[in-house]
Design an enzyme around this catalytic site. Structure first.
Site, short mmCIF file in Angstrom:
data_model
loop_
_atom_site.label_atom_id
_atom_site.label_comp_id
_atom_site.label_asym_id
_atom_site.label_seq_id
_atom_site.Cartn_x
_atom_site.Cartn_y
_atom_site.Cartn_z
N LYS A 138 -25.62 18.26 -1.39
CA LYS A 138 -24.52 17.96 -2.05
C LYS A 138 -24.79 18.09 -3.41
O LYS A 138 -23.79 18.46 -4.12
CB LYS A 138 -24.37 16.34 -1.58
CG LYS A 138 -24.04 16.11 -0.12
CD LYS A 138 -22.41 16.12 0.20
CE LYS A 138 -22.42 15.83 1.63
NZ LYS A 138 -21.39 16.67 2.18
N LYS B 219 -24.31 24.09 9.52
CA LYS B 219 -23.82 23.16 10.12
C LYS B 219 -22.23 22.95 10.28
O LYS B 219 -21.70 23.36 9.19
CB LYS B 219 -24.45 21.74 9.59
CG LYS B 219 -24.07 20.60 10.55
CD LYS B 219 -24.44 19.32 9.97
CE LYS B 219 -23.23 18.93 8.78
NZ LYS B 219 -23.36 17.46 8.69
N LYS C 233 -17.06 18.83 8.07
CA LYS C 233 -15.75 18.58 7.67
C LYS C 233 -15.17 18.88 6.25
O LYS C 233 -14.07 19.23 5.89
CB LYS C 233 -15.10 17.17 7.82
CG LYS C 233 -16.13 16.08 7.29
CD LYS C 233 -15.60 14.75 7.17
CE LYS C 233 -16.22 13.54 7.71
NZ LYS C 233 -17.21 13.10 7.01
P1 ATP Z 1 -19.42 16.16 5.00
O1 ATP Z 1 -19.34 17.43 5.04
O2 ATP Z 1 -18.20 15.22 4.12
O3 ATP Z 1 -20.75 15.62 4.46
P2 ATP Z 1 -19.96 16.06 7.68
O4 ATP Z 1 -18.78 16.74 8.48
O5 ATP Z 1 -21.32 16.55 7.62
O6 ATP Z 1 -19.36 15.36 6.66
P3 ATP Z 1 -20.37 13.23 8.58
O7 ATP Z 1 -19.33 12.19 7.98
O8 ATP Z 1 -21.49 13.47 7.59
O9 ATP Z 1 -19.96 14.67 8.74
O10 ATP Z 1 -21.19 13.03 9.99
C1 ATP Z 1 -20.66 12.07 10.84
C2 ATP Z 1 -21.56 11.80 11.98
O11 ATP Z 1 -21.34 13.09 12.84
C3 ATP Z 1 -23.09 11.79 11.61
O12 ATP Z 1 -23.63 10.98 12.62
C4 ATP Z 1 -23.50 13.09 11.62
O13 ATP Z 1 -24.70 13.12 12.10
C5 ATP Z 1 -22.64 13.52 12.90
N1 ATP Z 1 -22.48 15.05 12.66
C6 ATP Z 1 -21.75 15.64 11.57
N2 ATP Z 1 -21.60 17.07 11.76
C7 ATP Z 1 -22.34 17.22 12.83
C8 ATP Z 1 -22.42 18.47 13.61
N3 ATP Z 1 -22.09 19.59 13.30
N4 ATP Z 1 -23.24 18.53 14.80
C9 ATP Z 1 -23.70 17.39 15.17
N5 ATP Z 1 -23.48 16.17 14.59
C10 ATP Z 1 -22.67 16.27 13.32
#
Ligand code: ATP
Ligand code: LTN
Length: 333
Positions: free
Chosen positions: A115, A197, A200
């Site tokens: 980040k 990964k 969002k």
């Molecule tokens: P940001 O991009 O704002 O950091 P993010 O899309 O990575 O957000 P989070 O809010 O960090 O999503 O994650 C929500 C939950 O979903 C967490 O438990 C995280 O481990 C899981 N998660 C997020 N993205 C994935 C993915 N691509 N595959 C599996 N689990 C995920």
């Protein structure tokens, strides 16, 4: 005598729209265990502001996220659903735990490094001490398990280290939680770049499927998914990351094993495989999207849910916080 139920707790930042990754990596597991465990799930709005947010969007997304939790199968009668900032004990315990987390260990967090690289103009203190607030979220409720995707494993481990350090000084105050990570779907990759990964906050590049995407969008994203120059469906994450990621998604939504998927698409190219994965995802997400849209129109119902959730959560959180304040030597009010 009936054994006390085990406790599960998790949260997601309303920093963007929920994705297929967060559903398969985390929420699907929450809903599957809702009957067996005493569950606490929240919208991590305090965490969301570690990255700059538009206030109106943050407010809207927090409510949408609640509607989506319920639509994913979390019955508010059986699960405690709340908004993190409504339970002030999170911020309070977060401060205390700041004083039990070391600069070195916080510096090593992958999410902090990622980040910081992406928000070079806003590397704020909150981003750095994020895991202390997350440890507070968890430890206030003494959960047995924290269901998250693989990327959050390091944070749960740090929570463990902080709890152990605290217990080492003051006795058995905190229960040590375990991460609860799915076997298939713990790390869903981007459809446009299968080496990173699905996330969002990187929705624009065509690699992210949102929970609320209409079927046409999902179909298009899967048709365009990056694969490789071969033509056969085979699981090999190192050599065929795109196809392997699609197989993981297909496996997570249909329950089929990788061998079964290879057999199902033997002799057929990606032109058949990719739309089939898209179709399976569309059918999995359809009822969620429809129910969440319906719930979003009922603001009074959502308000009732988050108020009741904060009330219940606050009660449990307060007990832990009192104990902590006493242990560290604060004068009781
Ligand atoms: P940001 O991009 O704002 O950091 P993010 O899309 O990575 O957000 P989070 O809010 O960090 O999503 O994650 C929500 C939950 O979903 C967490 O438990 C995280 O481990 C899981 N998660 C997020 N993205 C994935 C993915 N691509 N595959 C599996 N689990 C995920
Ligand atoms: N850091 C998590 C969100 C989160 C969380 C938590 C998860 C905040 N507090 C407590 C589990 C338990 C994320 O970025 N997905």
């Amino acid at each position: 005598m009936e054994e006390a139920k085990k406790t599960m707790l998790s949260g997601i930042k309303p920093s963007g729209d929920l994705t297929l990754g967060s559903y398969l990596g985390a929420i699907k597991n929450w809903a599957a265990r809702a009957e067996e465990y005493d569950c606490y799930y929240f919208m991590a709005d305090l965490h969301a502001i570690t990255v700059r947010q538009n206030p109106a969007d943050l407010r809207r997304r927090t409510l949408e996220q609640l509607a989506q939790y319920i639509a994913c199968g979390l019955d508010p009668e059986k699960n405690t659903l709340f908004i993190q900032s409504h339970v002030h004990q999170h911020a309070e315990l977060g401060w205390v735990l700041n004083c039990y987390a070391m600069f070195g260990e916080l510096s090593r967090m992958t999410q902090f490094k990622d980040k910081s690289a992406k928000n070079a103009d806003n590397i704020n203190g909150g981003l750095f001490t994020y895991p202390c607030l997350m440890a507070a979220d968890i430890l206030l409720y003494q959960p047995d398990y924290v269901p998250v995707g693989d990327d959050q494993r390091q944070h749960v481990e740090l929570c463990h280290a902080i709890a152990r350090r605290f217990n080492g000084v003051y006795g058995d105050v905190f229960k040590l939680p375990e991460p609860y990570i799915p076997k298939v779907g713990a790390r869903i990759m981007s459809l446009s770049d299968p080496t990173s990964k699905m996330s969002k906050s990187e929705e624009e590049n065509g690699g992210t499927v949102l929970l609320m995407d209409p079927p046409e969008t999902i179909a298009r994203l899967f048709k365009r998914a990056v694969t490789d120059s071969e033509t056969f469906v085979h699981y090999d994450p190192a050599q065929k990351p795109g196809v392997s990621n699609l197989m993981t998604i297909y496996s997570a939504v249909t329950g089929k094993s990788y061998d079964e998927i290879e057999a199902e698409f033997a002799g057929q190219g990606y032109g058949v495989f990719k739309p089939a994965v898209g179709e399976a995802v569309i059918e999995t997400l359809r009822p969620i999207r429809e129910e969440a849209s319906r719930l979003m129109k009922d603001k009074a119902y959502l308000e009732g849910v988050y108020r009741a959730g904060a009330e219940k959560a606050g009660h449990i959180a307060e007990k832990t916080l009192r104990k902590v304040y006493k242990k560290v030597g604060f004068v009781a009010r």
